[in-house]
Design an enzyme around this catalytic site. Structure first.
Site, short mmCIF file in Angstrom:
data_model
loop_
_atom_site.label_atom_id
_atom_site.label_comp_id
_atom_site.label_asym_id
_atom_site.label_seq_id
_atom_site.Cartn_x
_atom_site.Cartn_y
_atom_site.Cartn_z
N ASP A 90 -6.99 -0.14 -45.53
CA ASP A 90 -5.68 0.35 -45.13
C ASP A 90 -4.67 0.03 -46.26
O ASP A 90 -4.93 0.37 -47.41
CB ASP A 90 -5.29 -0.26 -43.78
CG ASP A 90 -4.01 0.29 -43.19
OD1 ASP A 90 -4.03 1.43 -42.69
OD2 ASP A 90 -2.99 -0.42 -43.22
N TYR A 218 5.79 0.58 -45.89
CA TYR A 218 6.01 2.01 -45.70
C TYR A 218 7.38 2.42 -46.25
O TYR A 218 7.53 3.51 -46.82
CB TYR A 218 5.94 2.36 -44.21
CG TYR A 218 4.59 2.13 -43.58
CD1 TYR A 218 3.62 3.14 -43.58
CD2 TYR A 218 4.27 0.92 -42.98
CE1 TYR A 218 2.38 2.94 -42.98
CE2 TYR A 218 3.04 0.71 -42.39
CZ TYR A 218 2.09 1.71 -42.40
OH TYR A 218 0.86 1.51 -41.82
N HIS A 303 -10.32 4.28 -37.68
CA HIS A 303 -9.62 3.68 -38.81
C HIS A 303 -9.88 2.19 -39.00
O HIS A 303 -10.03 1.72 -40.13
CB HIS A 303 -8.11 3.91 -38.65
CG HIS A 303 -7.30 3.39 -39.79
ND1 HIS A 303 -7.34 3.94 -41.05
CD2 HIS A 303 -6.43 2.34 -39.88
CE1 HIS A 303 -6.52 3.28 -41.86
NE2 HIS A 303 -5.97 2.30 -41.17
#
Length: 324
Positions: A90, A218, A303
């Site tokens: 990730d 992010y 994921h």
């Protein structure tokens, strides 16, 4: 920086993602330590028991600060600048790509999971891509305004947020429309690979720190894009194995499979301008990562692959790095 360590021998650096901690590597740490490796798994900047980063300033969470943290960690645990093995998942995979791009002299080989290398496209910012493809409710877009998503998560509660992320198995991306924190809570049944005790550990740490540290990664996406202009077109030149689940939401982003497998980016990705399509049509995973040795796609896996399939992932990691 808080670091979990176990074993002796060549160093394997494990880098976690969001919303995770060193704890996500608990299975791989034991597996590799039992096979003659020294495992090193930090809580990244802004996470867990690692302290000191100003979480109210997302500009302190760029790839340069995070990779700098990792190099400082390696300097502390490895004598004489020796090379180490790196494993990322990730956001950890994203950071591992840049660790290898900036400092290939410190990396013997890389195993990355879920997030393939993402070449810099000079004509469009990452947030414009995500917004154009998925709309303003896309989780990355919703994470941008400081305080907004934190307020929604506060309404949901830390436990519900952790369970929502870690149990997600849809190939479509996360969406957090405004007011999502006010929606009634639904029962989340934990999969066999995630126990309430595991959730308890994550909850205990994120209740102390909040989610802002991780969300700042992010928020720094477009800043990373600006700062990495000098590396446009650069290649990652360390040996690489890439592993992803076929149900991973990143693997199912439009164009990702074509980039990974066919050697060229999909030319007809919707909502991207013609100038972008012309730029990206000739890029591909093997071109950008010329020492890419293996690509493994695991069927029926989503994921959070390192926890969902811990034994298989541990074996994949060991099989690859034991060749060096």
């Amino acid at each position: 920086m808080h670091v979990a360590e176990k074993g002796t021998g060549p160093v394997v650096l494990f880098i976690h993602g969001f919303p995770e901690l060193w704890y996500s590597w608990r299975h791989q740490i034991l597996y590799m330590a039992a096979r003659g490796y020294r495992t090193v798994a930090p809580d990244l900047r802004g996470y867990g028991d690692t302290t000191g980063a100003p979480v109210d300033d997302f500009t302190k969470f760029t790839i340069f600060q995070v990779v700098g943290d990792l190099i400082a960690l390696l300097d502390a645990v490895v004598a004489g600048g020796e090379k180490v093995f790196v494993v990322g998942h990730d956001w950890g995979a994203y950071m591992a790509w840049f660790l290898c791009l900036f400092r290939p002299d410190r990396v013997e080989a890389l195993v990355n999971l879920s997030v393939h290398f993402i070449p810099r496209v000079p004509t469009i910012k990452p947030l414009d891509v995500f917004g154009g493809l998925f709309g303003d409710d896309h989780y990355i877009c919703r994470f941008q305004v400081p305080g907004e998503i934190e307020a929604e998560f506060a309404k949901m509660g830390v436990r519900r947020v952790i369970k929502t992320f870690l149990t997600y198995r849809d190939i479509e991306p996360f969406r957090f429309p405004k007011g999502c924190g006010d929606l009634p809570e639904t029962t989340v049944n934990l999969p066999s690979w995630l126990t309430e005790e595991d959730v308890d550990y994550y909850v205990s740490k994120f209740e102390k720190t909040g989610f802002t540290g991780g969300i700042n990664y992010y928020r720094a996406l477009d800043l990373n894009w600006e700062l990495t202009a000098p590396w446009t077109g650069s290649q990652v030149k360390v040996p690489v194995k890439f592993i992803v689940g076929d149900l991973d939401l990143v693997y199912n982003i439009p164009g990702a499979k074509e980039y990974i497998h066919s050697g060229t980016f999909k030319k007809d990705v919707p909502l991207l301008g013609q100038d972008v399509k012309e730029y990206i049509q000739n890029i591909g995973f093997k071109k950008d990562v010329p020492l890419l040795k293996e690509v493994v796609v695991m069927e029926g896996v989503a994921h959070f692959i390192i926890q969902e399939k811990p034994d298989e992932i541990s074996k994949h990691i060991h099989d690859f790095i034991s060749k060096f």
